[in-house]
Scaffold this active site. Sequence first.
Site, PDB file in Angstrom:
ATOM      1  N   TYR A  46      -9.830  13.518   8.193  1.00  0.00           N
ATOM      2  CA  TYR A  46      -9.138  13.067   9.403  1.00  0.00           C
ATOM      3  C   TYR A  46      -8.258  14.113  10.071  1.00  0.00           C
ATOM      4  O   TYR A  46      -7.532  13.810  10.995  1.00  0.00           O
ATOM      5  CB  TYR A  46      -8.296  11.823   9.102  1.00  0.00           C
ATOM      6  CG  TYR A  46      -7.489  11.910   7.817  1.00  0.00           C
ATOM      7  CD1 TYR A  46      -6.427  12.796   7.691  1.00  0.00           C
ATOM      8  CD2 TYR A  46      -7.809  11.108   6.721  1.00  0.00           C
ATOM      9  CE1 TYR A  46      -5.699  12.879   6.518  1.00  0.00           C
ATOM     10  CE2 TYR A  46      -7.087  11.188   5.541  1.00  0.00           C
ATOM     11  CZ  TYR A  46      -6.034  12.085   5.446  1.00  0.00           C
ATOM     12  OH  TYR A  46      -5.319  12.170   4.284  1.00  0.00           O
ATOM     13  N   GLU A  88      -5.994   5.369  13.641  1.00  0.00           N
ATOM     14  CA  GLU A  88      -6.931   5.528  12.520  1.00  0.00           C
ATOM     15  C   GLU A  88      -6.549   4.609  11.365  1.00  0.00           C
ATOM     16  O   GLU A  88      -5.372   4.307  11.195  1.00  0.00           O
ATOM     17  CB  GLU A  88      -6.875   6.975  12.000  1.00  0.00           C
ATOM     18  CG  GLU A  88      -7.022   8.008  13.070  1.00  0.00           C
ATOM     19  CD  GLU A  88      -6.961   9.441  12.541  1.00  0.00           C
ATOM     20  OE1 GLU A  88      -6.747   9.628  11.328  1.00  0.00           O
ATOM     21  OE2 GLU A  88      -7.133  10.351  13.361  1.00  0.00           O
ATOM     22  N   LYS A 127       2.494   0.333   8.168  1.00  0.00           N
ATOM     23  CA  LYS A 127       2.046  -0.194   6.878  1.00  0.00           C
ATOM     24  C   LYS A 127       1.806  -1.702   6.963  1.00  0.00           C
ATOM     25  O   LYS A 127       2.638  -2.442   7.457  1.00  0.00           O
ATOM     26  CB  LYS A 127       3.105   0.080   5.812  1.00  0.00           C
ATOM     27  CG  LYS A 127       3.383   1.571   5.611  1.00  0.00           C
ATOM     28  CD  LYS A 127       2.344   2.220   4.746  1.00  0.00           C
ATOM     29  CE  LYS A 127       2.593   1.920   3.314  1.00  0.00           C
ATOM     30  NZ  LYS A 127       2.684   3.098   2.465  1.00  0.00           N
ATOM     31  N   CYS A 178     -17.233 -24.338 -30.315  1.00  0.00           N
ATOM     32  CA  CYS A 178     -15.892 -24.409 -29.726  1.00  0.00           C
ATOM     33  C   CYS A 178     -15.981 -25.145 -28.384  1.00  0.00           C
ATOM     34  O   CYS A 178     -16.804 -24.793 -27.531  1.00  0.00           O
ATOM     35  CB  CYS A 178     -15.344 -23.001 -29.524  1.00  0.00           C
ATOM     36  SG  CYS A 178     -13.761 -22.986 -28.653  1.00  0.00           S
ATOM     37  N   CYS A 213      -8.537 -19.082 -32.424  1.00  0.00           N
ATOM     38  CA  CYS A 213      -8.930 -19.528 -31.091  1.00  0.00           C
ATOM     39  C   CYS A 213      -7.967 -20.635 -30.652  1.00  0.00           C
ATOM     40  O   CYS A 213      -7.747 -21.589 -31.402  1.00  0.00           O
ATOM     41  CB  CYS A 213     -10.364 -20.044 -31.135  1.00  0.00           C
ATOM     42  SG  CYS A 213     -10.824 -20.921 -29.631  1.00  0.00           S
ATOM     43  N   CYS A 264     -13.976 -15.786 -30.118  1.00  0.00           N
ATOM     44  CA  CYS A 264     -14.012 -16.971 -30.965  1.00  0.00           C
ATOM     45  C   CYS A 264     -15.458 -17.081 -31.445  1.00  0.00           C
ATOM     46  O   CYS A 264     -16.377 -17.167 -30.634  1.00  0.00           O
ATOM     47  CB  CYS A 264     -13.633 -18.214 -30.163  1.00  0.00           C
ATOM     48  SG  CYS A 264     -14.091 -19.740 -31.000  1.00  0.00           S
ATOM     49  N   ASP A 274      -6.339   4.338   1.620  1.00  0.00           N
ATOM     50  CA  ASP A 274      -5.509   4.357   0.423  1.00  0.00           C
ATOM     51  C   ASP A 274      -6.284   5.022  -0.712  1.00  0.00           C
ATOM     52  O   ASP A 274      -6.919   4.366  -1.529  1.00  0.00           O
ATOM     53  CB  ASP A 274      -5.138   2.917   0.051  1.00  0.00           C
ATOM     54  CG  ASP A 274      -3.992   2.878  -0.925  1.00  0.00           C
ATOM     55  OD1 ASP A 274      -3.393   3.939  -1.200  1.00  0.00           O
ATOM     56  OD2 ASP A 274      -3.683   1.777  -1.411  1.00  0.00           O
ATOM     57  N   LYS A 323      -5.439   3.925   7.702  1.00  0.00           N
ATOM     58  CA  LYS A 323      -4.771   4.741   6.693  1.00  0.00           C
ATOM     59  C   LYS A 323      -5.466   4.449   5.367  1.00  0.00           C
ATOM     60  O   LYS A 323      -5.296   3.379   4.771  1.00  0.00           O
ATOM     61  CB  LYS A 323      -3.289   4.398   6.616  1.00  0.00           C
ATOM     62  CG  LYS A 323      -2.524   5.283   5.658  1.00  0.00           C
ATOM     63  CD  LYS A 323      -1.022   5.083   5.822  1.00  0.00           C
ATOM     64  CE  LYS A 323      -0.229   6.087   5.004  1.00  0.00           C
ATOM     65  NZ  LYS A 323      -0.480   5.978   3.573  1.00  0.00           N
ATOM     66  N   CYS A 359     -10.174 -24.182 -30.512  1.00  0.00           N
ATOM     67  CA  CYS A 359     -10.749 -24.859 -31.682  1.00  0.00           C
ATOM     68  C   CYS A 359     -10.099 -24.434 -32.989  1.00  0.00           C
ATOM     69  O   CYS A 359     -10.374 -25.010 -34.034  1.00  0.00           O
ATOM     70  CB  CYS A 359     -12.254 -24.630 -31.741  1.00  0.00           C
ATOM     71  SG  CYS A 359     -12.686 -22.951 -32.232  1.00  0.00           S
TER      72      CYS A 359
HETATM   73  S1  IVH Z   1      -2.694  12.349   8.695  1.00  0.00           S
HETATM   74  C1  IVH Z   1      -0.059  15.924   9.149  1.00  0.00           C
HETATM   75  N1  IVH Z   1      -4.433  10.397   8.686  1.00  0.00           N
HETATM   76  O1  IVH Z   1      -1.419   9.102   4.172  1.00  0.00           O
HETATM   77  C2  IVH Z   1      -1.046  14.861   9.013  1.00  0.00           C
HETATM   78  N2  IVH Z   1      -3.127  10.723   6.740  1.00  0.00           N
HETATM   79  O2  IVH Z   1       1.711   9.107   3.837  1.00  0.00           O
HETATM   80  C3  IVH Z   1      -0.937  14.144   7.736  1.00  0.00           C
HETATM   81  N3  IVH Z   1      -3.661   9.181   4.913  1.00  0.00           N
HETATM   82  O3  IVH Z   1      -0.666  12.187   2.708  1.00  0.00           O
HETATM   83  C4  IVH Z   1      -1.862  13.110   7.390  1.00  0.00           C
HETATM   84  N4  IVH Z   1      -5.261   8.088   5.949  1.00  0.00           N
HETATM   85  O4  IVH Z   1      -2.931  11.132   2.207  1.00  0.00           O
HETATM   86  C5  IVH Z   1      -3.481  11.039   7.997  1.00  0.00           C
HETATM   87  N5  IVH Z   1      -6.065   8.728   8.808  1.00  0.00           N
HETATM   88  C6  IVH Z   1      -5.118   9.377   8.122  1.00  0.00           C
HETATM   89  C7  IVH Z   1      -4.783   9.027   6.803  1.00  0.00           C
HETATM   90  C8  IVH Z   1      -3.771   9.718   6.142  1.00  0.00           C
HETATM   91  C9  IVH Z   1      -4.580   8.211   4.822  1.00  0.00           C
HETATM   92  C10 IVH Z   1      -2.710   9.538   3.835  1.00  0.00           C
HETATM   93  C11 IVH Z   1      -2.584  11.003   3.558  1.00  0.00           C
HETATM   94  C12 IVH Z   1      -1.128  11.327   3.714  1.00  0.00           C
HETATM   95  C13 IVH Z   1      -0.495   9.985   3.597  1.00  0.00           C
HETATM   96  C14 IVH Z   1       0.799   9.967   4.375  1.00  0.00           C
END
Ligand code: IVH
Length: 661
Positions: free
Chosen positions: A223, A112, A310, A427, A404, A422, A116, A114, A407
Amino acid sequence: MKKNEAKKTIQQLREQLHYHNYMYYIENNPVISDYEYDQLLKNLEALEAQYPELITPDSPTQRVGGKPLEGFLTVKHKVPMLSLENAYSYEELHAFDERIQKNVGAVEYVCEPKIDGVSIALIYENGVFVRGATRGDGVQGDEVTANLKTIRSIPLSLRGSVLSNAEVRGEVYFPIAAFKKFNKEQEKKGEQVFANPRNAAAGSLRQLDPRVVATRPLDIFVYYISYSDKEIHTQEEAVETLRKAGFRVNPFIKKVQTIDDAIQYCEMLEEKRDSLDFEIDGAVLKVNSSATQKQLGSTIKHPRWAIAYKFSAKQATTTLNDIVVQVGRTGTLTPVAVLEPVQVGGVTVSRATLHNFDEVKRKDIRIGDTVLVERSGDVIPQVVKSITEKRTGDEKARGIPRKCPVCGADVVRTLDEVAVRCPNKQCPARLRWRIEYFASRDAMDIEHLGGQTIDKLIEKHLVESVADLYHLTKEELLNIEGFKDKSAENLLQSIESSKSQGLARLIYGLGIRHVGKYAAQLLASQYHSLEELGNASAEELTQIHGLGQKTAEAIANYFATEENRTLIEELRDIGIRTKEQKHIGKLQGKKVLFTGGLQTLSRPDASDLVMKQGGMVVSSAGKDVDYVVVGTDPGSKYEKAKKLHLHIIDEDEFKQLVGTT
Ligand code: IVH
């Protein structure tokens, strides 16, 4: 209406609204218009006002909550919200897989993105959303139910009967395009700008007034089911169950058989990273089988059955060598960080924006500091903060410039604006931008007139306004380093042919504040000459549908200024087309949207054809669009146009429409 009957109608309306909400926000496939949706909602509101005792927390009227809260309640999570173990290399992913194989044998993984954003937990009881909380320290977090309810893709009641009592985990995020727009508006208003979409999402969820949160276009991907009264056998089934229950799940979730396939997935996702409308900082690999997950168990910090791979960081630290000041087209002074070059997510960064001087002061960023630099999406890199621990005492603060830098004029700062400006319209910095803007592709489209040439023309005092461009001679150009016979002729030729670009482009090219391409077209379709437009009052201009108050005032102000009037007279005397023939075009008053590549026309030419016929080119699909011209590889606008049942035509049909075939 009698109470009994009202109760039934209320029930029906809620079901309809839940359904349409789902079709719009989850399926991206609305089956009724926004107007019809609003009517249903209004009917429901009216009935609920009559019988307030019939209001329930999952009613669609309860999305935009009532009063601001005094503070958030702290709630304990049913199941602790663990974090994930991180891997920074594919070797670490192999090691993770080997560990698992040793314990339980070969497994399938679900991969999946991740996301942010901000991690949250949603609690449903009897199919109704009752409570939502932030992660906090993992054991307890803030209850932000009212704020979460404003997110339309969170179902207030679950669809079908797949789930009824459950805790669902997901990530609330601020879509990137919306984030950029939001920050721009905040900056204009002099309000807080956020460093990145994640901070914007977190900051929004921390708002005590849900009505404010309702104005932020937050969204969510879910998720994980951390608890449910339905037995879930695999992560794959969990995702499917969540989808069926009406949640938004990420489209890139994929089941794979081996760690090598999972690594391939990570590679694929990292390549996609910059093209998505949500920030991701890696991929999450989860053991698919729930029984195996249980067998593997968790440490106090993280589950042993999942790992986060990551991506390379989009942040880096480096030294801030200087803060220089840039002067923009409208005279705004912007502080820019000059950095010791550093790699940020695969790109060398040596300059970063500091937004405005208030930011610099608020964040206490000093010359000589070690700073954290971040790149997100395709936005300009920015300085997030100084690392104050690394200070030696030799760092220097950079105050607001009084003059400025280009000028030397005394700068001005209005009370309601963050901006430092300015005020000198002459200018050279502003002149440079004005000319560049005037000559740009969407304006007068003067080819061969680049930034460096403009600098030289200004330096040699050959141009002091855009009108001067039209008086340039070949001899003058040949005196400029780099110009030869041919290049001088080419430039003069493009300047000459720009005279007939037409009114809309000319209005746009003048660079009136708040007047973008769209407003310029709108104005050109309403007024047939610059003189006519110049005589319109702000009041008259506000009457034009689609033109805001601020824009109307800016236009009136522009034309009220003596030197602008003089410029326009000059342009007319030079022979630039400042009038449009008053004929009713075939597209009079019509809005046209282009998406995808055209085969025989360039975009600017196609736009011109629309404008010549009295039409307007718009950039997004809305209900008021009359024609959508679809070329090769059309984008999401095409999808949206189909959903809105807009009139879709191809390039040939378009050409017939404007009469070129
Ligand atoms: S699973 C026990 N799936 O990443 C299961 N987390 O550092 C825990 N996060 O706190 C999470 N995308 O906020 C899971 N597809 C994803 C995610 C995800 C983002 C975040 C989540 C978690 C952090 C872990």
